[in-house]
Write a protein that holds these residues in place. Sequence first.
Motif, mmCIF file in Angstrom:
data_model
loop_
_atom_site.group_PDB
_atom_site.id
_atom_site.type_symbol
_atom_site.label_atom_id
_atom_site.label_comp_id
_atom_site.label_asym_id
_atom_site.label_seq_id
_atom_site.Cartn_x
_atom_site.Cartn_y
_atom_site.Cartn_z
ATOM 1 N N LEU A 24 -44.620 11.736 -29.669
ATOM 2 C CA LEU A 24 -44.565 12.833 -30.650
ATOM 3 C C LEU A 24 -45.463 12.543 -31.864
ATOM 4 O O LEU A 24 -45.480 13.297 -32.829
ATOM 5 C CB LEU A 24 -43.122 13.026 -31.136
ATOM 6 C CG LEU A 24 -42.119 13.500 -30.079
ATOM 7 C CD1 LEU A 24 -40.692 13.386 -30.608
ATOM 8 C CD2 LEU A 24 -42.405 14.932 -29.654
ATOM 9 N N ASP A 107 -36.448 17.805 -28.523
ATOM 10 C CA ASP A 107 -36.716 18.964 -29.387
ATOM 11 C C ASP A 107 -35.857 18.910 -30.647
ATOM 12 O O ASP A 107 -36.318 19.188 -31.752
ATOM 13 C CB ASP A 107 -36.436 20.279 -28.641
ATOM 14 C CG ASP A 107 -37.420 20.479 -27.494
ATOM 15 O OD1 ASP A 107 -38.497 19.851 -27.538
ATOM 16 O OD2 ASP A 107 -37.119 21.242 -26.561
ATOM 17 N N VAL A 110 -37.156 16.221 -33.024
ATOM 18 C CA VAL A 110 -38.363 16.621 -33.767
ATOM 19 C C VAL A 110 -37.980 17.432 -35.012
ATOM 20 O O VAL A 110 -38.455 17.166 -36.119
ATOM 21 C CB VAL A 110 -39.310 17.463 -32.869
ATOM 22 C CG1 VAL A 110 -40.432 18.076 -33.696
ATOM 23 C CG2 VAL A 110 -39.900 16.586 -31.783
#
Length: 199
Positions: A24, A107, A110
Amino acid sequence: MNNLYLVDDDQAVLDSLTWMLTGLGYQPKGFLSADSFLQTVDLQQSAIAILDVQMPGMDGSALLNHMTKAGSPITVIMLSGHGNIAMAVQAIQKGALDFLEKPVDGDKLVLLLEQASAQTEQNMLRKATRQALANKLATLTPREQEVMEKVLEGKLNKVIAAELNVAQRTLELHRQKVMQKMQVSNVAELAFLMGKNID
């Protein structure tokens, strides 16, 4: 970007989280215990820490407590393999941003890291404001501090002068000095400066 720390006693979890976060665009540093984290990391620097709740020795909750007591600006996300609602509520009450269960949802992580980054910036700003205020207060003489406290109580100059047993002109000079040193132009600004930093 803030430093990102992972603290988990399970090497496999550290590896998979590191792999996920590196993908990421983060560069996380992993620690297998709270002790090794505390020996390496400066708690006063801007950072984000993901802490496992259950670890031998000092666990994640105890580490979070320690960081809160130290006035650390680091934003904490808690992590648990067997999370329950009570644990999550407790972690958040102690100052954690959120509580994630393993395996971690990328997800969700993040989004949390974006929030944590903003939170850490706010924490650093508050810390800098508090430090600046402490520095200004440190320049006041004991008499000036007394005068400031009485001014903040809303008392008139002649009343303060009588209470401190000084001439009104002397008091006005003290008051002027207080305003200069605290870098404010009136009592309202002084009250705002003092009030907003008492958190």
